[in-house]
Design a protein around this motif. Structure first.
Motif, short mmCIF file in Angstrom:
data_model
loop_
_atom_site.label_atom_id
_atom_site.label_comp_id
_atom_site.label_asym_id
_atom_site.label_seq_id
_atom_site.Cartn_x
_atom_site.Cartn_y
_atom_site.Cartn_z
N PHE A 1 47.36 45.82 52.11
CA PHE A 1 46.60 45.19 51.30
C PHE A 1 44.83 46.33 51.38
N LEU A 2 44.73 46.97 52.17
CA LEU A 2 43.89 48.04 52.17
C LEU A 2 44.21 48.53 50.79
N ASN A 3 45.38 49.19 50.87
CA ASN A 3 45.02 49.45 49.36
C ASN A 3 45.33 49.08 48.07
N LEU A 4 45.73 47.90 48.34
CA LEU A 4 45.21 46.68 47.13
C LEU A 4 44.01 46.61 46.92
N GLN A 5 43.06 46.16 48.27
CA GLN A 5 41.66 45.58 47.37
C GLN A 5 40.69 46.72 47.41
N MET A 6 40.50 47.72 48.09
CA MET A 6 40.28 49.14 47.67
C MET A 6 40.64 49.07 45.95
N MET A 7 41.85 49.46 46.01
CA MET A 7 41.84 49.44 44.00
C MET A 7 41.33 48.56 43.35
N LEU A 8 41.31 47.46 43.57
CA LEU A 8 41.19 45.97 42.86
C LEU A 8 39.91 46.15 42.74
N SER A 9 39.34 46.63 43.79
CA SER A 9 37.93 46.02 43.17
C SER A 9 36.81 46.79 42.68
N SER A 10 37.70 48.27 42.64
CA SER A 10 36.95 49.28 41.78
C SER A 10 36.94 48.97 39.85
N PHE A 11 38.58 48.62 39.81
CA PHE A 11 39.12 48.56 38.71
C PHE A 11 38.60 48.05 36.99
N PRO A 12 38.14 46.81 38.18
CA PRO A 12 36.54 46.61 36.60
C PRO A 12 35.90 47.41 36.38
N ALA A 13 34.79 47.79 37.08
CA ALA A 13 33.91 48.96 36.47
C ALA A 13 34.36 49.44 36.13
N TYR A 14 35.20 51.16 37.00
CA TYR A 14 36.38 51.70 36.30
C TYR A 14 36.63 51.60 34.79
N VAL A 15 37.48 50.15 34.75
CA VAL A 15 38.08 49.95 33.36
C VAL A 15 36.85 50.03 32.52
N LYS A 16 36.25 49.52 32.51
CA LYS A 16 34.90 48.99 31.58
C LYS A 16 34.16 50.49 30.85
N ASN A 17 34.32 51.15 32.03
CA ASN A 17 33.10 52.07 31.47
C ASN A 17 34.49 53.65 31.03
N GLU A 18 35.44 53.28 31.33
CA GLU A 18 36.21 54.29 31.18
C GLU A 18 36.80 54.21 30.12
N PHE A 19 37.84 53.25 29.05
CA PHE A 19 37.91 52.81 28.85
C PHE A 19 36.84 51.64 27.62
N HIS A 20 36.01 51.21 28.04
CA HIS A 20 34.96 50.74 26.68
C HIS A 20 35.73 49.32 26.19
N VAL A 21 36.03 49.10 27.10
CA VAL A 21 36.32 47.32 27.12
C VAL A 21 35.76 46.15 27.72
N ILE B 1 45.44 58.23 38.61
CA ILE B 1 44.64 58.90 38.21
C ILE B 1 44.60 59.78 36.93
N TRP B 2 45.97 59.67 36.30
CA TRP B 2 46.19 59.65 35.20
C TRP B 2 46.94 58.55 34.07
N ALA B 3 45.99 58.12 34.65
CA ALA B 3 46.04 56.67 32.82
C ALA B 3 45.26 57.75 32.14
N GLY B 4 45.51 57.36 31.04
CA GLY B 4 44.92 58.09 30.06
C GLY B 4 44.33 56.79 28.88
N SER B 5 44.83 55.30 29.17
CA SER B 5 44.54 54.31 28.16
C SER B 5 44.35 53.14 29.20
N ILE B 6 43.90 52.41 28.31
CA ILE B 6 43.98 51.11 28.99
C ILE B 6 45.35 49.95 28.98
N GLY B 7 46.64 50.93 28.01
CA GLY B 7 47.93 50.45 27.96
C GLY B 7 48.10 51.48 29.53
N SER B 8 48.25 52.03 28.90
CA SER B 8 49.38 52.92 30.63
C SER B 8 48.69 52.48 31.96
N MET B 9 47.01 52.20 32.12
CA MET B 9 46.78 51.68 33.61
C MET B 9 47.20 50.38 33.74
#
Length: 401
Positions: A26-46, A97-105
């Protein structure tokens, strides 16, 4: 080894090892989930709705994976499901690490949901089988610390690692957390022997034991409502912190963890002695207060107060609902009960991410958190009505007997 099979012993080698494995998962899950919103918004501009899909798609896939895992357990050895799930979860975490789009993510999160669903079905089922029946509430309370601590500490770690070292470093650390589960399970021989199966005429008994337990539905519904509120924290608190100009919003999860650690053992013992009502009602009130304070937060002191209140409520409610579901089940139904518990959590997270994401898009994060508090008021109303109806039925039954 004798101490590990003692009928009244809780702190066995297997229990401790599996609890640590659950923490890492669950540490794996929560470390990633909490960071995805800001990362996805800034990286893929959605927008916020697209951001919420990263959480929702994972949660829905995990739910489907648990149903499949529960069915597979009747045909495939549980160890195979466990280790295959771990491999899938580790790979899918690493390749983000290699996700290049919101679709691949999204595709990668679907893959992670499959692996996570498999592992999160097997580990709690193994733990449920080794907890002494008379200490079920206490045992689930301590085991549940792994989930709650991860849900509290994981987001704080994830947000800080991403802020100072970047998303790639976070993905590597999260992958390592999953990989560490392998040596812990193998070195400590954490998997207990399979429970012996009993045979009745033409397998009729086993069919009855595997029948769906309708008593699981109500606590599962309550868990869905609780998870909706947690989804709002997980998906949007980092963005809310930016809006309120709070530099260390991740501290919410640290102080949240503090009160969770304090309340978990107490709530478990209280459930064993008094039943769910003694825990759920005051805990739900604490969550309502937390979310209302959070919606008006303009300073770190208010954020910390909200975190402490949320930890008290959430940390008491979650293990109580899980122990309630297990108490109404036979040992053969423990897999079903645990699967429904975690599925209801993921369903609430998925529904919450979409619902609260839509509300925040139409208003702002402060109003969204007030709506979130409204869900916990609904929790209280539904549970109190349930208690009144149940009490009335018991009184009628007593008079008619």
């Amino acid at each position: 080894m004798l101490q590990d099979i003692h009928p009244s012993r809780l702190w066995t080698k297997s229990f401790i090892a599996l609890t640590i494995c659950s923490l890492l998962l669950f540490l794996n899950l929560q470390m990633m989930l909490s960071s995805f919103p800001a990362y996805v918004k800034n990286e893929f501009h959605v927008g916020d709705l697209s951001v919420s899909l990263v959480t929702s798609v994972f949660a829905i896939t995990a739910i489907l994976s648990r149903f499949l895992s529960a069915a597979l357990m009747r045909k495939v050895h549980r160890n195979v499901i466990l280790f295959v799930g771990l491999v899938i979860a580790a790979i899918m975490t690493g390749i983000t690490i290699w996700a290049g789009s919101i679709g691949s993510m999204l595709v990668m999160r679907v893959g992670f949901g499959i692996g996570f669903g498999m592992v999160s079905t097997i580990i709690p089922t193994l733990v449920s089988q080794i907890i002494p029946a008379k200490r079920l509430g206490e045992g689930i309370g301590y085991f549940g610390l792994s989930t709650s601590l991860a849900m509290s500490m994981g987001p704080m770690i994830g947000l800080n690692v991403m802020k100072f070292y970047g998303f790639n470093t976070l993905a590597i650390i999260s992958t390592i957390a999953i990989i560490l589960i392998f040596p812990i399970i193998l070195l400590f021989r954490a998997i207990p022997p399979a429970a012996p199966t009993t045979t009745r005429s033409a397998g009729e008994g086993s069919k009855n034991k595997q029948a769906f337990n309708t008593q699981l539905l109500f606590p599962a519904l309550l868990n869905v409502i609780l998870a909706v509120t947690y989804s709002g924290l997980l998906s949007f608190i980092a963005l809310y912190g930016e809006m309120r100009h709070l530099e260390q919003v991740g501290l919410f999860f640290l102080f949240n963890a503090f009160t969770i650690i304090l309340i978990r053992p107490i709530s478990g013992k209280l459930f064993d002695r008094k039943g769910p009502a003694a825990v759920l009602i005051p805990a739900a009130i604490s969550v309502v207060a937390s979310l209302m304070v959070l919606s008006y937060t303009t300073s770190m002191s208010m954020l910390i107060l909200s975190a402490l209140l949320y930890g008290l409520g959430f940390g008491a409610i979650q293990p109580t609902l899980q122990a309630w579901m297990l108490r109404t089940s036979t040992k053969e139904q423990y897999g079903m009960a645990n699967s429904m518990f975690y599925n209801s959590t993921d369903l609430g997270v998925a529904a919450g991410a979409l619902t609260l994401g839509a509300i925040s898009s139409m208003s702002d994060y402060a109003i969204m958190y007030r709506f979130s508090a409204g869900f916990m008021i609904l929790f209280l109303v539904v549970y109190v009505v349930f208690q009144l109806v149940t009490t009335a039925k018991k009184r009628r039954h007593t008079r008619n007997a």
